[in-house]
Design an enzyme around this catalytic site. Structure first.
Site, PDB file in Angstrom:
ATOM      1  N   GLU A  12      -7.041  -7.460  -0.338  1.00 53.44           N
ATOM      2  CA  GLU A  12      -7.551  -7.347   1.033  1.00 53.44           C
ATOM      3  C   GLU A  12      -9.012  -6.928   1.012  1.00 53.44           C
ATOM      4  O   GLU A  12      -9.321  -5.762   0.773  1.00 53.44           O
ATOM      5  CB  GLU A  12      -6.748  -6.310   1.850  1.00 53.44           C
ATOM      6  CG  GLU A  12      -5.346  -6.734   2.184  1.00 53.44           C
ATOM      7  CD  GLU A  12      -4.613  -5.708   3.059  1.00 53.44           C
ATOM      8  OE1 GLU A  12      -5.275  -4.927   3.784  1.00 53.44           O
ATOM      9  OE2 GLU A  12      -3.374  -5.695   3.005  1.00 53.44           O
ATOM     10  N   GLU A  34       0.812  -1.230   0.000  1.00 49.00           N
ATOM     11  CA  GLU A  34       0.000   0.000   0.000  1.00 49.00           C
ATOM     12  C   GLU A  34       0.846   1.282   0.000  1.00 49.00           C
ATOM     13  O   GLU A  34       0.445   2.282   0.595  1.00 49.00           O
ATOM     14  CB  GLU A  34      -0.935   0.026   1.214  1.00 49.00           C
ATOM     15  CG  GLU A  34      -2.031  -0.997   1.170  1.00 49.00           C
ATOM     16  CD  GLU A  34      -3.125  -0.707   2.204  1.00 49.00           C
ATOM     17  OE1 GLU A  34      -2.841  -0.042   3.197  1.00 49.00           O
ATOM     18  OE2 GLU A  34      -4.263  -1.146   1.971  1.00 49.00           O
TER      19      GLU A  34
HETATM   20  C1  GAL Z   1      -4.323  -2.224   5.173  1.00 50.23           C
HETATM   21  C2  GAL Z   1      -2.964  -2.896   5.313  1.00 50.23           C
HETATM   22  C3  GAL Z   1      -3.040  -4.127   6.176  1.00 50.23           C
HETATM   23  C4  GAL Z   1      -3.818  -3.829   7.428  1.00 50.23           C
HETATM   24  C5  GAL Z   1      -5.188  -3.289   7.065  1.00 50.23           C
HETATM   25  C6  GAL Z   1      -6.048  -2.931   8.239  1.00 50.23           C
HETATM   26  O1  GAL Z   1      -4.174  -0.910   4.846  1.00 50.23           O
HETATM   27  O2  GAL Z   1      -2.453  -3.244   4.062  1.00 50.23           O
HETATM   28  O3  GAL Z   1      -1.761  -4.572   6.479  1.00 50.23           O
HETATM   29  O4  GAL Z   1      -3.114  -2.927   8.175  1.00 50.23           O
HETATM   30  O5  GAL Z   1      -5.042  -2.127   6.341  1.00 50.23           O
HETATM   31  O6  GAL Z   1      -6.303  -4.025   9.005  1.00 50.23           O
END
Ligand code: GAL
Length: 840
Positions: free
Chosen positions: A251, A182
């Site tokens: 994600e 990110e």
């Molecule tokens: C994203 C990140 C993850 C985790 C998530 C929130 O931005 O890539 O590693 O931090 O947010 O749980």
């Protein structure tokens, strides 16, 4: 060539041929990842190996497979593996190879997100602290020392995987790898150097020659051949930066993380299913749940500040490894529905049309293959959509999936899966098994206030905390002695400005005030402590503490922590003010008890003779205990304690802080899944401690003689601590006559010629359990929720006996939801069947 030479050569050729057969090529095109040349629809889920134990991994992975996953995604945690530069740790929970092999053994693929920056609510985003002390280093930018270290670690992991033949190109399970994480979300302040860093990271990764594709998430400018992927609650709107790359979602947040002082996040499964279906409707082919199992931030691994020890995440598998229903089950049904469409999905792009406001039809059609997704994006009104001459009812905020472009196999808002209530049974609530009764009692050691260690040192001015402690401990003492001869008995105030994360102030050896930051305001912590100076020397001992190091944001690595100053004495006699900031302070990193290794319980002068101190700060406590019987997961309930860290048989189970409660007014009892989700939308647990229960993995326990050690920082009563085991208390299902038949029954009516209707199914969580009672059964218009169902205006009098007959004594049962089974207690009225059962 002699005969045996020919045989040898033949064996060699066959051997090579067999190995190549096992190896898979992984590639991609505009539609999907290609495994051995075939486009694939892949469902993935994140499980972070250090957040559970190796003993838990096979079961978590099997539950993931049973839930319909094809891929397990994990980050690689640099600070776990290289705590000291050049000294590696791949043991126990850090045994990455064992984890990857466990996934392979279950027949699933791996997406290895090497990072090595990982964010992940993990201490310092996964960076080892020593990295910060390399001269001239600047993290995550075009900086030679940083790039050298990042490359060294990334190459180390890649080599390790290669040596174990774990890449798909070598016959292993790893089909994908991630570099960085990110960066595109925070790269603005890094300017041009950020841009060249990303280009460097891409070519560095590619040069490692893994034989499988690399991705960068949230990196719109990811250079070829790196695939840029999406993270978020919804990714249907996302398009990759090249028409040659597939649409991938790395994600999909199944819930959210919990903070000390925060309410508990909850994301309804209807919304997750909606988001997933929308993604596949709009051309996606790879989707990963972050997290599928969140687990536990043991030790001091949680990031932050203020991330709790629990990393449950409201994921489909809960912190303890128990499936969370109906989340797990509904997503499993969704995965089956999507897989029924796979051949059509990979064959072509969707043709998308809108039959009305906020309505969308996507059709994947080539030759004889056809699959369709019908979506209603309205957050409050149901709709009817005409498609191919048929009418389809679409509840608000839902997607219907039609694997043959005609029949609906699943609607994301209609849950067929059973739900489950799981609860903790505390041992103290069962007679005679309270901690006190089952143990040999408590012993204790006081931690001295102020400077007590030989390695303390003095320095002019206020030191930044992370630079001083290198995160060897949460604690840093700032000590000073001031002569206030003329100000004795004045009502003064000590004003301290700090970056946090929390502070205890002792004046002349007595706790005079404490303060803690909150997650929403991570950086400032200013406190005024009333003080009444004595004549002559006054000691000021300030204990500044970190609660997990920052893991996210531009330049998060240099945000810093601890007392920045000014530190001022105000309101002295004659209105005098004294600025203490530039005095010579004495510093102590960590606690005496930490140096003595008290956490193992074996060393130290444990005091068991005199009265046990209660509700006093800075006490180490120790006790022995017998493990709760049975095999259910174990937790310690720390209600009654203040804040500290706990160890079981020398293993840290993490920081506890049961006195840090969620605010009021940010929760909602009922959670409307319709409409865009945000992490604060459906929170629970307002006004209550953010975390009272702390996981103790079963494999860390012996039947008896276990040692529990606590360091209590602010004051508590350890005799109030209890042990709990988690079990499923009730199984429930509520199925209406407008529900669809189970996904498994897809096509069975065409085969059998009989129309299959909705079915209510129940299944005990463990194979060796049977349904032992039906607590509630009603066919008609039942109301309420699991654990709290009640009869509505109409109910069939046969429901209870039918359910008892079908279910009791079996580990699972299914009953058709129709008037054929139950008769019709109220003609012309929409009916449903609600059941609550228990398993033993
Ligand atoms: C994203 C990140 C993850 C985790 C998530 C929130 O931005 O890539 O590693 O931090 O947010 O749980």
């Amino acid at each position: 060539m002699r005969r045996n030479q020919i045989v040898l050569v033949l064996v060699w050729v066959v051997g090579i041929y067999a190995t190549t057969l096992l190896c898979a090529t992984v590639d991609y095109d505009h539609r999907a990842l290609l495994i051995d040349g075939k486009r694939r629809v892949l469902i993935s889920g994140s499980i972070h190996y250090p957040r559970s134990t190796p003993e838990m991994w096979p079961d978590l992975i099997q539950k993931s497979k049973d839930g319909g996953l094809d891929v397990i995604e994990t980050y690689v945690f640099w600070n776990q593996h290289e705590p000291v530069r050049g000294q590696y740790n791949f043991e126990g929970r850090n045994d990455l190879v064992r984890f990857v092999k466990a996934v392979a053994a279950a027949g699933l693929y791996v997406h290895l997100r090497i990072g090595p920056y990982v964010c992940a609510e993990w201490n310092y985003g996964g960076f080892p602290l020593w990295l910060h002390f390399i001269p001239g280093i600047k993290f995550r930018t075009d900086n030679e020392p940083f790039k050298a270290e990042m490359k060294r670690f990334t190459a180390k992991i890649v080599d390790m995987m290669k040596q174990e033949k774990l890449y798909a190109s070598q016959g292993g399970p790893i089909i994908l790898s991630q570099i960085e994480n990110e960066y595109g979300n925070i790269d603005g302040p890094y300017g041009a150097a950020g841009k060249s860093y990303i280009n460097w990271a891409a070519s560095m990764a590619t040069s490692l020659d893994t034989g499988v594709p690399w991705v960068m998430c949230q990196q719109a400018d990811a250079p070829d051949p790196i695939i840029n992927t999406c993270n978020g609650f919804y990714c249907d709107q996302f398009t990759p930066n090249s028409n040659k790359k597939p649409k991938m979602w790395t994600e999909n947040w199944t819930g959210w993380f919990l903070s000390f002082g925060g309410a508990t996040p909850r994301r309804p499964v209807e919304d997750i299913a909606f988001a997933v279906a929308r993604f596949f409707q709009r051309g996606g082919t790879f989707q990963n749940y972050y997290m599928y199992h969140g687990g536990t931030n043991f030790d001091r691994t949680s990031g932050g500040p203020f991330i709790t020890t629990s990393y449950d995440y409201d994921a489909p598998i809960d912190e303890y490894g128990i499936i969370r229903q109906p989340k797990w089950g509904h997503l499993k049904d969704l995965h089956k529905a999507i897989k029924l469409c796979e051949e059509a999905l990979i064959a072509t792009d969707p043709t998308i049309s809108s039959p009305g406001p906020k309505l969308e039809v996507a059709v994947y059609k080539t030759g004889d293959k056809c699959a369709a997704f019908l979506a209603n994006d309205n957050d409050n009104s149901d709709a009817t959509v005409k498609f191919n001459g048929n009418s389809y009812q679409l509840p608000a905020w839902s997607v219907s999936i039609l694997p043959d472009c005609k029949n609906v196999v699943l609607n994301t808002a209609k849950i067929n899966s059973a739900s489950m209530i799981s609860s903790f049974t505390t041992e103290s609530s069962k007679a005679d098994t309270s901690l006190e009764a089952s143990t040999s009692g408590w012993s204790w050691i006081s931690e001295p206030v102020g400077i007590s260690k030989a390695d303390s040192f003095a320095k002019i001015g206020l030191a930044e905390q992370i630079n001083t402690t290198a995160d060897r401990s949460d604690y840093l003492w700032y000590s000073l002695s001031v002569d206030l001869q003329d100000d004795a008995d004045s009502q003064a105030v000590l004003h301290v400005e700090s970056l946090g994360h929390a502070l205890h102030a002792f004046i002349n050896g007595k706790l005079a005030g404490s303060s803690q930051g909150i997650n929403s305001n991570k950086r400032a912590l200013n406190v005024d402590i009333p003080i009444t100076p004595v004549a002559g020397k006054n000691t000021i001992d300030l204990l500044s503490l970190t609660v997990g190091l920052q893991n996210y944001g531009s330049f998060f690595d240099i945000w810093g922590a601890g007392i920045t100053g000014p530190v001022i004495l105000k309101g002295l006699k004659n209105g005098n003010t004294v600025d203490l900031s530039s005095q010579k302070w004495t510093y102590q990193v960590g606690l005496k008890g930490e140096d003595l290794g008290l956490s193992s319980g074996s060393s130290g002068q444990w005091n068991s003779q005199s009265t046990l101190p209660k509700n006093q700060p800075f006490i180490w406590y120790k006790t022995n205990f017998a493990a709760p019987t049975g095999s259910n997961p174990v937790a310690i309930d720390f209600t009654g304690m203040g804040k500290g860290e706990a160890w079981v048989n020398g293993q840290s189970i993490g920081r506890y802080w049961p006195t840090n409660a969620a605010p009021n007014g940010v929760c909602s009892d009922s959670c409307n899944y319709r409409g865009p989700y945000t992490s604060t939308k459906c929170q629970t647990n307002c006004g209550k401690p953010s975390q009272t229960l702390y996981h103790v993995p079963r494999s860390w326990l012996k039947p008896d003689g276990n040692i529990l050690v606590l360091f209590e920082e602010s004051g508590g009563d350890p005799t109030k601590i209890s042990f709990g085991t988690k079990q499923v208390a009730s199984l429930c299902a509520h199925i209406s006559d407008s529900h669809l038949p189970p996904v498994e029954m897809w096509n069975s009516d065409t085969k059998s010629g009989k129309k299959v209707g909705p079915v209510l199914s129940l299944k005990c969580p463990h194979q060796d359990q049977v349904i032992s009672s039906i607590k509630f059964a009603s066919y008609g218009t039942p109301l309420g929720t699991c654990g709290d169902y009640y009869h509505g205006r109409c109910s069939s009098n046969k429901a209870m006996s039918i359910l008892q007959k079908a279910c009791i004594g079996s580990s699972s049962c299914s009953v058709g939801v129709s008037t054929d089974t139950f008769g019709d207690p109220c003609k012309g009225v929409a009916k449903s069947l609600a059941v609550e059962a228990t398993c033993t």
